[in-house]
Design an enzyme around this catalytic site. Structure first.
Site, short mmCIF file in Angstrom:
data_model
loop_
_atom_site.label_atom_id
_atom_site.label_comp_id
_atom_site.label_asym_id
_atom_site.label_seq_id
_atom_site.Cartn_x
_atom_site.Cartn_y
_atom_site.Cartn_z
N ALA A 14 0.80 -1.23 0.00
CA ALA A 14 0.00 0.00 0.00
C ALA A 14 0.83 1.28 0.00
O ALA A 14 0.31 2.36 -0.26
CB ALA A 14 -0.94 0.01 1.21
N ARG A 19 10.76 7.65 -2.05
CA ARG A 19 12.19 7.71 -2.35
C ARG A 19 12.54 7.19 -3.75
O ARG A 19 13.64 7.40 -4.23
CB ARG A 19 12.97 6.95 -1.28
CG ARG A 19 13.13 7.72 0.02
CD ARG A 19 13.84 6.89 1.07
NE ARG A 19 12.96 5.91 1.68
CZ ARG A 19 13.34 5.00 2.58
NH1 ARG A 19 14.61 4.95 2.96
NH2 ARG A 19 12.47 4.14 3.09
N ARG A 451 10.49 -4.38 -65.72
CA ARG A 451 11.43 -3.27 -65.66
C ARG A 451 11.55 -2.66 -67.05
O ARG A 451 11.30 -3.32 -68.06
CB ARG A 451 12.80 -3.75 -65.17
CG ARG A 451 13.46 -4.77 -66.08
CD ARG A 451 14.67 -5.40 -65.45
NE ARG A 451 15.34 -6.31 -66.36
CZ ARG A 451 16.20 -7.25 -66.00
NH1 ARG A 451 16.50 -7.41 -64.72
NH2 ARG A 451 16.79 -8.02 -66.90
#
Length: 485
Positions: A14, A19, A451
């Site tokens: 909890a 820190r 191509r």
């Protein structure tokens, strides 16, 4: 199932963890593939408790959602105000009693920020608690430096715990004691419930301390015992990023040691990182600089690295993945990946397949023995067996709105520098010419050429770039070979 199956395990999670200096709740910070509280839940599950309750408070919606994700059977209790550890345990027990649960047996209390705690240590705690007939058993540890910790004071004759003395209150003799309180306890469920109702708040913090229960039970004539953890590092709690990194290193070392003892070769443990959920078969080989994350599995004789990161990826027997990033991929037996390959989610390589240098694949299946050797992107595709994809090929799968699929059959040969514009199908045994843009299906056994015709414009450099290095080189060549003019 544990031989000393507890009635309940209560996990205290909890606190805010200020820190950590983070928007993420402390217990949700992750190491080695699990959150801090996730490691504690996993260790607690090894005891097979009848009930597992996590007490949440700070950012409870976020923590509760995470718990539901990792363990659907976990119950949560809310501590709306952080009024001490005793109060938190009381909230956990009230959550159970409020739903009609009558606890009979042992209640284990653990902290949600101790990711190094193991199920084996909790099992030893539960066993000692049952064997000694204690009302409460404290998990303790003998540490090199006990400064700042609560000291365990024992009766010299019986070994029973007579007090837990905080550092600031300890005498010189007590400060020399190296056995400390871990904050992990085993209680008789009924005695715990009764004693929590007697805990007072007349202390400097105005909180209900769980440790006060020990004094209440001892004064009532009940025995308080202790079980010593085999490794004092297991009880380390995490309060800041430095401790988080230290725990990550310790846990990673533990996981690597387990892997090596099971038959895996880890060339350089100092630069290898693995998650707790990674699995191996004997004779897997891991080279330096590798990260194995999530549900990754290395089969026998597979080889990963150097400098690879695999997440939720399966590497088949004898397969090799070097300088590879892979996420949610399957690498078949004997397959080869890399160097410098990227396998994105949904990629499946068949046995002895190859995804080579600078190849990226996504949501694509590469059949047995098929190869994408280098410099190509393969997305949303199915490629059959023993097919070769030419260098610098791109599977053009996205039209700006939708993704489309490319299917290439078995024993095909696609030329270098092909654009395969999905949706398109190339039949079994078909070829495509180098430099082609394939926009139409290619029948089996056909050669597709897409191509423009080559056209040479003689003298263009001399006219358009007179005096340039290219013009001078061309003139010199013409002088040496006049027939080229």
């Amino acid at each position: 199932m544990s031989a000393n199956r507890p009635a309940a395990v209560v996990v205290l999670a909890a606190g805010e963890g200020t820190r950590m200096k983070s928007a993420t709740p402390k217990v949700l910070h992750a190491i080695c593939g699990r959150s801090l509280v996730g490691h504690v839940v996993a260790a607690s599950r090894e005891l097979s408790p009848e009930h597992l309750v996590v007490v949440v408070g700070h950012a409870r919606e976020q923590v509760t959602a995470h718990l539901a994700e990792i363990d659907a059977e976990v119950r949560t209790a809310v501590q709306h105000e952080q009024n001490g550890t005793g109060h938190a345990v009381r909230m956990g027990l009230e959550e159970l009693s409020g739903s009609g649960v009558v606890l009979d047996g042992t209640v284990i209390v653990v902290c949600g920020d101790t990711p190094l705690l193991t199920g084996a240590t909790l099992e030893r705690l539960a066993s000692a608690h049952a064997a000694d007939g204690n009302a409460v058993t404290v998990l303790t540890a003998e540490v090199p430096d006990s400064t700042g910790y609560g000291r365990i004071v024992r009766d010299a004759a019986s070994g029973a715990v007579t007090a837990i003395v905080e550092h600031k209150d300890a005498t010189a003799a007590q400060r020399a004691i190296r056995e400390i309180n871990s904050g992990v306890f085993a209680f008789d469920a009924q005695l715990l419930t009764d004693a929590l109702g007697k805990v007072r708040t007349d202390n400097s913090q105005g909180e209900e301390y769980l440790t006060d229960v020990l004094g209440i039970l001892r004064e009532a004539g009940h025995r308080v015992g202790a079980a010593v953890a085999a490794d004092h590092r297991e009880i380390l709690g995490i309060n800041n990023r430095v401790q988080l990194a230290e725990a990550r290193r310790l846990l990673n070392d533990r996981l690597l040691e387990r892997a090596m003892l099971s038959g895996v070769t880890v060339v350089d443990p100092g630069t290898t990182w693995i998650d707790a959920t990674v699995t191996f078969a004997p004779d897997a080989l891991v080279h330096p600089g590798s990260q194995l994350l999530g549900a990754t599995h290395l089969a026998a004789h597979s080889e990963v690295g150097p400098n690879s990161r695999l997440t939720d990826t399966t590497v088949g027997e004898g397969a090799v993945a070097s300088f590879t990033v892979a996420d949610s991929a399957e690498i078949g037996a004997g397959a080869s990946v890399g160097p410098y390959a990227y396998l994105r989610p949904g990629t499946r390589l068949g046995a002895k397949a190859k995804a080579g240098t600078y190849v990226e694949m996504k949501n694509a299946t590469l059949g047995e023995g098929s190869k994408v050797p280098h410099l190509s992107y393969v997305g949303d595709a199915t490629i059959g067996d023993h097919t070769n994809i030419g260098a610098a090929s791109v599977f053009v799968n996205y039209d700006g709105v939708n993704k489309h699929h490319t299917t290439i059959g078995s024993h095909c040969r696609t030329g270098a520098d092909n654009m395969l514009v999905a949706p398109v199908t190339i039949g079994d045994g078909a070829y495509t010419a180098a430099g082609s843009v394939i926009t139409k299906d290619v029948p089996p056994g056909s050669l597709a050429v897409a191509r423009g015709q080559q056209r040479n414009i003689e003298g263009w450099v001399a006219r358009k770039r007179p005096g340039s290095a290219a013009a001078r080189a061309a003139e010199s060549a013409h002088q040496e070979n006049p027939s080229d003019k």
